[in-house]
Design a protein around this motif. Structure first.
Motif, PDB file in Angstrom:
ATOM      1  N   GLY A   1       0.821  -1.209   0.000  1.00  0.00           N
ATOM      2  CA  GLY A   1       0.000   0.000   0.000  1.00  0.00           C
ATOM      3  C   GLY A   1       0.850   1.252   0.000  1.00  0.00           C
ATOM      4  N   LEU A   2       1.934   1.248   0.774  1.00  0.00           N
ATOM      5  CA  LEU A   2       2.855   2.384   0.803  1.00  0.00           C
ATOM      6  C   LEU A   2       3.533   2.561  -0.553  1.00  0.00           C
ATOM      7  N   LEU A   3       3.952   1.446  -1.132  1.00  0.00           N
ATOM      8  CA  LEU A   3       4.636   1.504  -2.421  1.00  0.00           C
ATOM      9  C   LEU A   3       3.731   2.035  -3.518  1.00  0.00           C
ATOM     10  N   SER A   4       2.443   1.771  -3.426  1.00  0.00           N
ATOM     11  CA  SER A   4       1.511   2.154  -4.492  1.00  0.00           C
ATOM     12  C   SER A   4       1.460   3.656  -4.715  1.00  0.00           C
ATOM     13  N   TRP A   5       1.706   4.460  -3.673  1.00  0.00           N
ATOM     14  CA  TRP A   5       1.708   5.917  -3.860  1.00  0.00           C
ATOM     15  C   TRP A   5       3.097   6.533  -3.734  1.00  0.00           C
ATOM     16  N   LEU A   6       3.973   5.896  -2.951  1.00  0.00           N
ATOM     17  CA  LEU A   6       5.305   6.462  -2.764  1.00  0.00           C
ATOM     18  C   LEU A   6       6.160   6.298  -4.018  1.00  0.00           C
ATOM     19  N   ALA A   7       6.045   5.157  -4.691  1.00  0.00           N
ATOM     20  CA  ALA A   7       6.851   4.927  -5.896  1.00  0.00           C
ATOM     21  C   ALA A   7       6.556   5.954  -6.991  1.00  0.00           C
ATOM     22  N   PRO A   8       5.274   6.221  -7.352  1.00  0.00           N
ATOM     23  CA  PRO A   8       5.014   7.260  -8.358  1.00  0.00           C
ATOM     24  C   PRO A   8       5.519   8.639  -7.938  1.00  0.00           C
ATOM     25  N   ALA A   9       5.396   8.938  -6.640  1.00  0.00           N
ATOM     26  CA  ALA A   9       5.857  10.249  -6.166  1.00  0.00           C
ATOM     27  C   ALA A   9       7.362  10.392  -6.334  1.00  0.00           C
ATOM     28  N   LEU A  10       8.111   9.361  -5.990  1.00  0.00           N
ATOM     29  CA  LEU A  10       9.569   9.417  -6.117  1.00  0.00           C
ATOM     30  C   LEU A  10       9.995   9.467  -7.580  1.00  0.00           C
TER      31      LEU A  10
ATOM     32  N   ALA B   1       1.280  15.616  -6.508  1.00  0.00           N
ATOM     33  CA  ALA B   1       0.118  15.287  -7.328  1.00  0.00           C
ATOM     34  C   ALA B   1       0.115  13.807  -7.693  1.00  0.00           C
ATOM     35  N   ALA B   2       1.281  13.273  -8.060  1.00  0.00           N
ATOM     36  CA  ALA B   2       1.375  11.851  -8.400  1.00  0.00           C
ATOM     37  C   ALA B   2       0.986  10.989  -7.201  1.00  0.00           C
ATOM     38  N   ALA B   3       1.395  11.386  -6.011  1.00  0.00           N
ATOM     39  CA  ALA B   3       1.059  10.630  -4.806  1.00  0.00           C
ATOM     40  C   ALA B   3      -0.448  10.628  -4.562  1.00  0.00           C
ATOM     41  N   PHE B   4      -1.086  11.781  -4.658  1.00  0.00           N
ATOM     42  CA  PHE B   4      -2.529  11.855  -4.412  1.00  0.00           C
ATOM     43  C   PHE B   4      -3.331  11.135  -5.502  1.00  0.00           C
ATOM     44  N   ILE B   5      -2.835  11.165  -6.721  1.00  0.00           N
ATOM     45  CA  ILE B   5      -3.492  10.413  -7.799  1.00  0.00           C
ATOM     46  C   ILE B   5      -3.439   8.918  -7.507  1.00  0.00           C
ATOM     47  N   ALA B   6      -2.273   8.457  -7.072  1.00  0.00           N
ATOM     48  CA  ALA B   6      -2.131   7.038  -6.719  1.00  0.00           C
ATOM     49  C   ALA B   6      -3.022   6.676  -5.533  1.00  0.00           C
ATOM     50  N   LEU B   7      -3.095   7.548  -4.541  1.00  0.00           N
ATOM     51  CA  LEU B   7      -3.945   7.290  -3.383  1.00  0.00           C
ATOM     52  C   LEU B   7      -5.417   7.233  -3.777  1.00  0.00           C
TER      53      LEU B   7
END
Length: 520
Positions: A33-42, A118-124
């Protein structure tokens, strides 16, 4: 290829229980779950910073630099004259460059950071509405869009607005899932950020209202109570932006009167502009349309479609029926978040998973050419002001002067950005009558009587924009400085220079001429 199936929401993704493995499975679930939004953000952060020093600043970015480089008092007076709607962004950038400097990378860094958010919130959002896999793919799809990279490297507020809209959408879904005062406050704060940085983006509140209505239709929950909570939060959230809106209305003819009214032909061009090219927009729209074929759980699909399309309709109608047009691609970049979530959900539904991975791998080459061009030095301006500044700095001697055009209708020269401070402080700008700061604006005023402004500097560095072989260069270097299309000096200015100076060297750089004059 197997029939696409609807990805289950994260809460429904069951992890098989194995004796003694419960804690391990739980840790794995949290990590994924963490990877699903953290990876796009990074990834977005790396893509946003990569090559950000390369593209030279263009007109709008120069405006950001000129505004942010002033004192807070000067900035305050300027905002009462022009660009009030960008005042909060200019103030943010002012404090930012005071700490981190005003290099191109530093000026663009807030945008790169915001686009990662923005990438993180989109993934979330994708994770909440569909699945962790859908969220991860939505965030990565967002990163691949060329215009996302483009505005992650732009010293303007659009990336911050995209982040705020993506955050507002995610936080609204959270507030509707389990309403509480804290969740509504978080949503309201994100809407406030939207309004403070771009008033046009507040059009997203209309589909958000529809989203609330659809969430409880038909006959579910307490629709009127939720609509009242949403309306009260939205009204309070936009109050801080009202002074900007009122001040901006008095300045609108100075700022965006040049935007043409849209026609129906403007809509297809808008989509290509939002995504970069048709080669990118078409595959992404196909992926985004795939969830429409699902047999169940279509509600979030239609809600996202509203967020991704209704603001365009509203802005189109206001621009065609009102006195001012707001129909500009970069004003509507915030809708990309909804389309990225839909595309990620469509991609995640493809079975087997290997096909989805291959589909994403095929999408990347479609974006590659645009991603490359975004990072070239001349992507935004067709001339090399950086090289001109380097040449002047290398040959500069104490007592030298500068001649740089200041008429933005001819050429918004940004050479001053790249000149070292010792040159800026030591060299008099010969035809500069009043600075932009003195005029409380973004454009300087040139000397009304050029002959009276020419002094006794031993040498002058003259920078003009022009074609590779201006007519008359070999016969009379000074005559070549007269403007014919853009970026030159007026005949009166050339006459004033010719009376006291002679050209000793004329150097052509990409799209720019640097002429060294010596006093007779």
């Amino acid at each position: 290829m197997a029939q696409p199936t609807l990805p289950a929401p994260l809460a429904e993704e069951a992890i098989p229980e194995v004796p003694g493995s419960g804690h391990r499975a739980l840790r794995f679930g949290r990590a994924s779950g963490l990877l699903s939004w953290l990876a796009p953000a990074l990834v977005m952060l790396v893509v946003g910073f990569y090559g950000s020093a390369g593209p030279q600043l263009w007109g709008d970015e120069l405006a950001s630099w000129r505004a942010a480089d002033r004192s807070t008092s000067q900035l305050w007076h300027m905002l009462h004259n022009i660009d009030a709607v960008y005042g909060v962004y200019y103030l943010l950038l002012h404090f930012w460059i005071n700490v981190f400097g005003d290099s191109a990378t530093s000026l663009r860094a807030p945008s790169a950071i915001a686009m990662a958010g923005a990438a993180a919130f989109i993934a979330l959002t994708g994770r909440k509405l569909f699945s962790a896999r859908a969220g991860l793919l939505a965030g990565l799809v967002f990163v691949t869009i060329p215009m996302v990279s483009r505005f992650a490297q732009e010293a303007r507020p659009y990336a911050i607005v995209m982040c705020a809209v993506a955050a507002a959408t995610f936080l609204l879904f959270r507030a509707l899932e389990r309403p509480s005062l804290l969740r509504w406050i978080c949503y309201g704060l994100s809407v406030t950020v939207v309004g403070l940085f771009q008033l046009v983006a507040l059009s997203v509140l209309v589909p958000h209202f529809c989203l609330v209505a659809l969430q409880y239709w038909p006959g579910r929950g307490r629709p009127w109570r939720r609509l009242a909570e949403f309306t009260g939060t939205a009204v309070l959230a936009v109050v801080p932006a009202l002074p900007l809106a009122l001040e901006g209305q008095t300045q609108v003819t100075k700022q965006i009167s040049w935007i043409s009214r849209p026609t129906l032909d403007s809509l297809p061009a808008l989509w290509d502009g939002l995504f970069g090219t048709a080669l990118v927009s078409l595959p992404l729209l196909i992926l985004a349309a795939m969830p429409l074929g699902w047999n169940r759980n279509r509600r979030p699909v239609f809600q996202l479609l509203l967020i991704g399309s209704l603001p365009v309709v509203l802005i189109y109608l206001v621009s065609t029926e009102g006195n001012v047009s707001y129909f500009l691609t970069r004003y509507m970049l915030f809708i990309l978040s909804a389309w990225a979530v839909l595309a990620g959900a469509g991609l995640a539904a493809v079975r087997p998973k290997l096909v989805a991975v291959l589909a994403f791998a095929v999408l990347v080459p479609f974006c590659w050419k645009n991603q490359q061009s975004i990072r070239t030095a001349y992507d935004r301006v067709p001339y090399d002001e950086r090289a001109a500044a380097q040449m002047i700095a290398k040959g500069y001697q104490p007592g030298d002067g500068l001649v740089i055009p200041h008429d933005p209708t001819i050429w918004d020269a940004g050479v001053e950005v790249y000149l070292p401070q010792r040159v800026v402080d030591g060299a008099r700008d010969v035809f500069l009558h009043k600075t932009a700061a003195q005029l409380n604006g973004l454009a300087a005023e040139e000397c009304p009587q050029p002959a009276a402004c020419v002094g006794d500097e031993k040498r002058l560095w003259v920078v003009t924009q022009g074609p590779d072989q201006p007519a008359g260069t070999q016969r009379d270097p000074l005559a070549a400085l007269v403007t014919n299309t853009a970026g030159g000096l007026t005949p009166a200015e050339v006459t004033a220079l010719s009376a006291k100076y002679t050209a000793t060297s004329v150097t052509h750089l990409k799209g720019i001429w640097v002429t060294l004059l010596e006093h007779r």
